[in-house]
Design a protein around this motif. Structure first.
Motif, PDB file in Angstrom:
ATOM      1  N   ARG A 178      68.097  53.417  39.538  1.00  0.00           N
ATOM      2  CA  ARG A 178      68.024  53.663  38.547  1.00  0.00           C
ATOM      3  C   ARG A 178      66.226  52.907  38.418  1.00  0.00           C
ATOM      4  NH1 ARG A 178      72.731  52.846  39.452  1.00  0.00           N
ATOM      5  NH2 ARG A 178      72.663  50.133  38.762  1.00  0.00           N
ATOM      6  N   GLN A 179      66.202  52.938  37.199  1.00  0.00           N
ATOM      7  CA  GLN A 179      65.551  52.052  36.679  1.00  0.00           C
ATOM      8  C   GLN A 179      65.633  50.904  36.884  1.00  0.00           C
ATOM      9  OE1 GLN A 179      62.524  53.609  33.813  1.00  0.00           O
ATOM     10  NE2 GLN A 179      62.226  55.377  34.906  1.00  0.00           N
ATOM     11  N   PRO A 180      64.952  49.519  37.628  1.00  0.00           N
ATOM     12  CA  PRO A 180      65.139  47.996  37.591  1.00  0.00           C
ATOM     13  C   PRO A 180      65.817  47.587  36.117  1.00  0.00           C
ATOM     14  CG  PRO A 180      63.172  48.724  38.523  1.00  0.00           C
ATOM     15  CD  PRO A 180      63.331  49.929  38.258  1.00  0.00           C
ATOM     16  N   SER A 181      66.099  46.905  36.478  1.00  0.00           N
ATOM     17  CA  SER A 181      66.819  46.583  34.747  1.00  0.00           C
ATOM     18  C   SER A 181      67.960  44.806  34.656  1.00  0.00           C
ATOM     19  CB  SER A 181      67.702  47.004  33.406  1.00  0.00           C
ATOM     20  OG  SER A 181      69.026  47.267  34.384  1.00  0.00           O
ATOM     21  N   VAL A 182      67.502  44.521  33.708  1.00  0.00           N
ATOM     22  CA  VAL A 182      68.710  43.335  33.680  1.00  0.00           C
ATOM     23  C   VAL A 182      70.301  43.183  32.372  1.00  0.00           C
ATOM     24  CG1 VAL A 182      67.354  40.720  34.565  1.00  0.00           C
ATOM     25  CG2 VAL A 182      66.854  41.973  31.822  1.00  0.00           C
ATOM     26  N   THR A 183      71.028  43.059  33.244  1.00  0.00           N
ATOM     27  CA  THR A 183      72.164  42.414  31.956  1.00  0.00           C
ATOM     28  C   THR A 183      72.457  41.580  31.856  1.00  0.00           C
ATOM     29  OG1 THR A 183      73.066  45.037  32.975  1.00  0.00           O
ATOM     30  CG2 THR A 183      74.150  43.825  31.582  1.00  0.00           C
ATOM     31  N   PHE A 184      72.405  40.898  30.285  1.00  0.00           N
ATOM     32  CA  PHE A 184      72.254  39.380  30.023  1.00  0.00           C
ATOM     33  C   PHE A 184      73.823  39.561  29.325  1.00  0.00           C
ATOM     34  CE2 PHE A 184      71.554  36.854  26.522  1.00  0.00           C
ATOM     35  CZ  PHE A 184      71.052  35.628  27.294  1.00  0.00           C
ATOM     36  N   PHE A 185      74.018  38.133  29.949  1.00  0.00           N
ATOM     37  CA  PHE A 185      75.478  37.868  29.277  1.00  0.00           C
ATOM     38  C   PHE A 185      75.287  36.284  29.100  1.00  0.00           C
ATOM     39  CE2 PHE A 185      76.420  40.706  33.100  1.00  0.00           C
ATOM     40  CZ  PHE A 185      77.598  41.483  32.809  1.00  0.00           C
ATOM     41  N   PRO A 186      75.495  35.910  27.627  1.00  0.00           N
ATOM     42  CA  PRO A 186      74.859  35.346  26.948  1.00  0.00           C
ATOM     43  C   PRO A 186      75.839  33.840  26.628  1.00  0.00           C
ATOM     44  CG  PRO A 186      75.744  36.996  25.718  1.00  0.00           C
ATOM     45  CD  PRO A 186      74.781  37.607  26.188  1.00  0.00           C
ATOM     46  N   ALA A 187      75.946  33.038  26.826  1.00  0.00           N
ATOM     47  CA  ALA A 187      77.403  31.801  26.663  1.00  0.00           C
ATOM     48  C   ALA A 187      77.273  31.383  25.484  1.00  0.00           C
ATOM     49  CB  ALA A 187      76.931  31.130  27.188  1.00  0.00           C
ATOM     50  N   PRO A 188      79.162  31.667  24.890  1.00  0.00           N
ATOM     51  CA  PRO A 188      79.316  31.525  24.262  1.00  0.00           C
ATOM     52  C   PRO A 188      78.794  30.281  23.021  1.00  0.00           C
ATOM     53  CG  PRO A 188      80.949  30.472  25.226  1.00  0.00           C
ATOM     54  CD  PRO A 188      80.266  31.062  26.239  1.00  0.00           C
ATOM     55  N   GLY A 189      78.477  30.567  21.903  1.00  0.00           N
ATOM     56  CA  GLY A 189      78.358  29.392  20.753  1.00  0.00           C
ATOM     57  C   GLY A 189      77.239  29.194  20.056  1.00  0.00           C
ATOM     58  N   GLY A 190      75.318  29.986  20.907  1.00  0.00           N
ATOM     59  CA  GLY A 190      75.131  30.704  20.182  1.00  0.00           C
ATOM     60  C   GLY A 190      73.099  29.914  19.838  1.00  0.00           C
ATOM     61  N   GLU A 191      73.801  28.542  20.468  1.00  0.00           N
ATOM     62  CA  GLU A 191      72.438  28.037  21.034  1.00  0.00           C
ATOM     63  C   GLU A 191      71.962  28.267  22.122  1.00  0.00           C
ATOM     64  OE1 GLU A 191      75.824  26.539  20.838  1.00  0.00           O
ATOM     65  OE2 GLU A 191      75.804  25.017  19.351  1.00  0.00           O
ATOM     66  N   LYS A 192      69.980  27.536  21.763  1.00  0.00           N
ATOM     67  CA  LYS A 192      69.241  28.052  22.817  1.00  0.00           C
ATOM     68  C   LYS A 192      69.804  26.825  24.451  1.00  0.00           C
ATOM     69  CE  LYS A 192      65.429  28.968  21.055  1.00  0.00           C
ATOM     70  NZ  LYS A 192      63.841  28.344  21.096  1.00  0.00           N
ATOM     71  N   ARG A 193      69.862  28.118  25.452  1.00  0.00           N
ATOM     72  CA  ARG A 193      70.371  27.277  26.827  1.00  0.00           C
ATOM     73  C   ARG A 193      70.008  27.587  28.298  1.00  0.00           C
ATOM     74  NH1 ARG A 193      76.435  26.988  25.869  1.00  0.00           N
ATOM     75  NH2 ARG A 193      76.239  25.956  23.072  1.00  0.00           N
ATOM     76  N   GLY A 194      69.832  27.311  28.966  1.00  0.00           N
ATOM     77  CA  GLY A 194      69.202  28.016  30.029  1.00  0.00           C
ATOM     78  C   GLY A 194      69.482  29.168  30.398  1.00  0.00           C
ATOM     79  N   CYS A 195      69.259  29.951  31.801  1.00  0.00           N
ATOM     80  CA  CYS A 195      69.664  30.879  32.141  1.00  0.00           C
ATOM     81  C   CYS A 195      69.358  31.718  33.200  1.00  0.00           C
ATOM     82  CB  CYS A 195      69.300  32.932  31.604  1.00  0.00           C
ATOM     83  SG  CYS A 195      69.500  34.014  31.961  1.00  0.00           S
ATOM     84  N   VAL A 196      70.362  31.851  34.403  1.00  0.00           N
ATOM     85  CA  VAL A 196      70.480  32.094  35.681  1.00  0.00           C
ATOM     86  C   VAL A 196      70.400  33.176  35.845  1.00  0.00           C
ATOM     87  CG1 VAL A 196      71.541  31.792  38.261  1.00  0.00           C
ATOM     88  CG2 VAL A 196      71.400  30.081  36.308  1.00  0.00           C
ATOM     89  N   ILE A 197      69.275  33.925  36.505  1.00  0.00           N
ATOM     90  CA  ILE A 197      69.314  35.255  37.452  1.00  0.00           C
ATOM     91  C   ILE A 197      70.359  35.777  38.361  1.00  0.00           C
ATOM     92  CG2 ILE A 197      67.873  37.489  37.562  1.00  0.00           C
ATOM     93  CD1 ILE A 197      65.547  35.936  36.067  1.00  0.00           C
ATOM     94  N   VAL A 198      70.830  36.093  38.821  1.00  0.00           N
ATOM     95  CA  VAL A 198      71.967  36.098  39.595  1.00  0.00           C
ATOM     96  C   VAL A 198      71.594  37.729  40.491  1.00  0.00           C
ATOM     97  CG1 VAL A 198      74.105  37.497  40.308  1.00  0.00           C
ATOM     98  CG2 VAL A 198      73.830  36.167  38.383  1.00  0.00           C
ATOM     99  N   MET A 199      71.077  37.866  42.026  1.00  0.00           N
ATOM    100  CA  MET A 199      71.409  38.657  42.820  1.00  0.00           C
ATOM    101  C   MET A 199      72.207  38.913  43.443  1.00  0.00           C
ATOM    102  SD  MET A 199      66.382  37.398  43.141  1.00  0.00           S
ATOM    103  CE  MET A 199      66.269  37.010  41.660  1.00  0.00           C
ATOM    104  N   ALA A 200      72.503  39.452  43.621  1.00  0.00           N
ATOM    105  CA  ALA A 200      73.885  39.771  44.588  1.00  0.00           C
ATOM    106  C   ALA A 200      73.145  40.234  45.547  1.00  0.00           C
ATOM    107  CB  ALA A 200      74.062  41.255  43.913  1.00  0.00           C
ATOM    108  N   GLY A 201      74.090  40.780  47.076  1.00  0.00           N
ATOM    109  CA  GLY A 201      73.421  40.362  48.237  1.00  0.00           C
ATOM    110  C   GLY A 201      74.431  42.146  48.322  1.00  0.00           C
ATOM    111  N   GLY A 202      73.689  42.998  49.575  1.00  0.00           N
ATOM    112  CA  GLY A 202      74.241  43.871  49.969  1.00  0.00           C
ATOM    113  C   GLY A 202      73.030  44.305  50.932  1.00  0.00           C
TER     114      GLY A 202
END
Length: 283
Positions: free
Chosen positions: A44-68
């Motif tokens: 597949r073409q590379p992508s990110v799947t975004f999982f927002p934290a609840p609350g709606g405020e601006k937050r930091g974000c961590v990009i998860v890179m699985a192993g394999g």
């Protein structure tokens, strides 16, 4: 997708990963032509799947890179990890990056683009643009590390506005990371997967605050690898927090109770410690 095999001969190693994300929206990293993409490879073409934290405020974000091993991506190091980060009120995004037979240089493009993409779209996604971190496991830890090592400030002359944005992560987090330091790269015409984990440090490479964890009973990545990582970064005046746990083999992910082979209550604390660390750094 056509039948594909990883280097170990497993049929469709990507199928469980694709199923994991099947109910979520993948955001393509490139809107048009993807650099280095080959349809014939069946990925597949590379992508990110975004999982927002609840609350709606601006937050930091961590990009998860699985192993394999750069040949597939481990399901238990993907969505469930993002959801654990969400529990701390922090956004997360799971990176769907290309794997072998793509070169590591091409795979690195995906990791750097993910940081740029989320930073460029920070306003609409509710992300703090100066609080974007990368979290990697095993080979994903290698990818997280080199995404920092080869981070850049963007190309102001690029036609693509996303490419004008910095790819430098603001935090580096690694679990049982496969990072092997070498003095120089060796030229070899034969494919060598082990070489994907090699890193040659250069003086100008920059690294953000770093969180490391590792098991002392890891049968694949020796805990001395984490000690070397910690020492190397500390000598560059990078603030490092490291946790060594006495139990658990390689690839534990969250070390959750349902993981019969990987669970231990001492090791399972790592994600709570990680979330506390992220909150301290303003995520």
């Amino acid at each position: 997708m056509a039948d594909t095999y990883d280097i170990w001969g497993n049929l469709n190693p990507d199928a469980p990963w694709a199923e994991m994300l099947s109910e979520d929206t993948q955001l393509p990293l490139w809107g048009g032509e993807v650099p280095g993409f080959e349809d014939a490879l069946g990925q597949r073409q590379p992508s990110v799947t975004f999982f927002p934290a609840p609350g709606g405020e601006k937050r930091g974000c961590v990009i998860v890179m699985a192993g394999g091993s750069y040949t597939s991506k481990s399901v238990h190091e993907g969505k469930v990890v993002a959801q654990r980060i969400n529990e701390a009120g922090i956004h997360a995004a799971v990176l769907d990056y290309r794997v072998v037979p793509y070169s590591r240089d091409v795979i690195l493009l995906d990791a750097k683009r993910a940081v740029r993409y989320l930073r460029y779209h920070a306003q609409e996604l509710g992300i703090l643009p100066d609080k974007i971190g990368v979290l990697g496991f095993s080979a994903g830890g290698n990818l997280a590390f080199i995404s920092c090592a080869y981070g850049d400030d963007g190309n102001p002359a690029a036609e693509d506005p996303v490419e004008r944005v910095s790819s430098r992560p603001d935090a580096l987090l690694m679990g049982y990371a496969a990072v092997m330091f070498k003095e120089e790269y060796e030229e070899d015409d034969e494919f060598d997967l082990v070489a994907y984990f090699d890193v040659v440090l250069e003086k100008e490479m920059q690294f953000p605050p770093t969180f490391l964890w590792q098991s002392m009973r890891d049968g694949l990545i020796n805990y001395n690898t984490a000690l070397t990582l910690c020492d190397t970064l500390a000598k560059r005046n990078v603030p490092v927090e490291m946790h060594l746990f006495p139990y658990g083999d390689h690839g534990q992910g969250l070390a959750a109770p349902e993981n019969d082979d990987g669970y231990h209550p001492l090791t399972a604390r790592w994600s709570r410690l990680m979330n506390e660390w992220l909150l301290f750094y303003g995520f």
